[in-house]
Design a protein around this motif. Sequence first.
Motif, PDB file in Angstrom:
ATOM      1  N   ASP A 197       0.819  -1.216   0.000  1.00  0.00           N
ATOM      2  CA  ASP A 197       0.000   0.000   0.000  1.00  0.00           C
ATOM      3  C   ASP A 197       0.853   1.266   0.000  1.00  0.00           C
ATOM      4  O   ASP A 197       0.568   2.210  -0.749  1.00  0.00           O
ATOM      5  CB  ASP A 197      -0.929   0.014   1.215  1.00  0.00           C
ATOM      6  N   ARG A 220      -5.494  -6.294  -3.443  1.00  0.00           N
ATOM      7  CA  ARG A 220      -4.334  -5.556  -3.962  1.00  0.00           C
ATOM      8  C   ARG A 220      -3.979  -5.981  -5.382  1.00  0.00           C
ATOM      9  O   ARG A 220      -3.501  -5.168  -6.176  1.00  0.00           O
ATOM     10  CB  ARG A 220      -3.159  -5.712  -2.997  1.00  0.00           C
ATOM     11  N   CYS A 250       6.053  -3.232  -5.426  1.00  0.00           N
ATOM     12  CA  CYS A 250       4.668  -3.726  -5.351  1.00  0.00           C
ATOM     13  C   CYS A 250       4.544  -5.085  -6.035  1.00  0.00           C
ATOM     14  O   CYS A 250       3.932  -6.011  -5.499  1.00  0.00           O
ATOM     15  CB  CYS A 250       3.720  -2.736  -6.029  1.00  0.00           C
TER      16      CYS A 250
END
Length: 432
Positions: free
Chosen positions: A156, A185, A167
Amino acid sequence: MKSIPLSIASIFIFILSCKQKPQPLVEPKLINQMVQNLQSAAKNKVMDSIQTQMKEELNFWESRIVDRPEGITALKSYTNALIQDFHLTGNIFQLQKADSILLHLNQLQKEQDAGILRSLASLYITLHRFTEANEYIAKARKIGTEKYATELLFFDTQFELGGFALCKNVLSKTHSTNQFGYLFRMAKWKHYLGETDSAIHYFNQSALWAGNSNTLKQAAYSNLADLYLHEGNLEKAYSLYKQNLIANPYDHYSLQGMGRIALSHPNTIKLAEKIFYLQAKANALPDALYNLVWLAEAENNIELQKKYATEFEKLATQKVYGGMYNKYLIELYTGILNTPSKALILAEKEILNRSTPQTNAWLVYALQLNGKTASAKSRYQKQVSGKPLESLELYWMGKTMELQYKKYNAKKFYKAAARNRYDLSPAKQKDL
C-alpha cells in the motif's frame, strides 16, 4: 427505392432515440427514502443499529481506559473504534485522537510491536502522509512478525509512493487465491496496468473472500463500482453503489458515486443535488462540497461554482486534513478559483510526499500555468512521458501540450482522457 411505411418508420425512430438517449438510472424513490431515514435514523433499523453499535463500542473502551489508562489492549481497541467512527461519520478529529494514542503506545512498546507500527502506517495512509507511513512499515518489516499483513501494507505504501517494482515483488511473495488482502491488492495492481477485465475479476474474488466482514465486502464493491464508472458502465456501477447503501446507509463513498451517476443525465441533475446535500449531512468530510462544485458545473452556474469551491477550500485547507485534499485543491486553483501560484505550492509539496507519474503530472501542469515552460517540459520528459496516467492527469497534459503549441500531442491526451470521461467533472467533460 421503396418508402418505409410511416408506422414502421416511427418505431425505428423511437428505437433509435432510445439508444441515443439512455434513461436515467438513479431512482428518486430510493433517494427520498434515504433523506427521510437520515432525518430520523431511528426509522431505519440498519442505520439505528450501526449508530447504536458504534456508540456502545466507543463508550465501552473509553470507560476501560478510565479504569486502566495504561492498559495496552484497551487502548488498542479504543483506537480501532475511533478509526471506525471516522469512516462512519467523517469526523477527522477521531483520527487525530487515534494518532495520539498510537504514538503513545508505540513509545510504551519501544517501537517493538509490529501491530502498532502497522496501525500507524495504515492511519498515515488514510491521512495521505505516505512517507511517514512507509517509515513505520519499514520498522514493522524489520521485526518480522505477521509477515503477510506487514507485506500487504508495504504494498500500500509503495503503491502510493510509486515503488511499483516493489509492489510487484510483494504480490509474488504473498500470492494466495483465498485471501482478501492479496486479491484486493492484485485488483488494484491490474487496474494500474490497465488490465480492466483482470481487475474486475480480482475485485469480485476479494468480495467473495471478505467472509463475514461487511466493511471489507463494501470496500471491494465500491472499488469495483468505481472501476465500472471509470469504464462508462453506469448500470453495473449503480447496482453496486445501491447494494452498498442498502447494507450501510452511511456509506458516503457509494452515495457520492450514485450522485455522480445522477449528474450524467440531465433529468436527474436535481436528484444529484439532493444526494450531495444528503452526503453533507451524513458525513463531516469536505467531499460533499467538492461534489457540489461538480453540480454547479452541470448547471452552468458560475456563481455557485465559486461559492462551493471557496467553501471547500476553507474546509479542506484546515491543518487537521494535512494533504488529504491537495489533488482537488490543485484542480480548483488551476480552474474555478484561478490561483495557479497556490497550485504550484501544493504540487511541489506533493512531490516531497510522493513522487509518482500522477503527482509529477500535477506539477508539470502547475509549472506550465505559472509560465515556467522550460521546467514543465523537463519534468514531463523525465517523470511523466510514457507513464500510466488517470483521466484528470491526461486532461491536464492535454492542456499543457496545447499551451506549448503541440496540438497533435494535446489531441492524443484529450482522446485518452475522453475514454474515461466519467472520472472528470461536468465542465471538463463538456470541454472535451
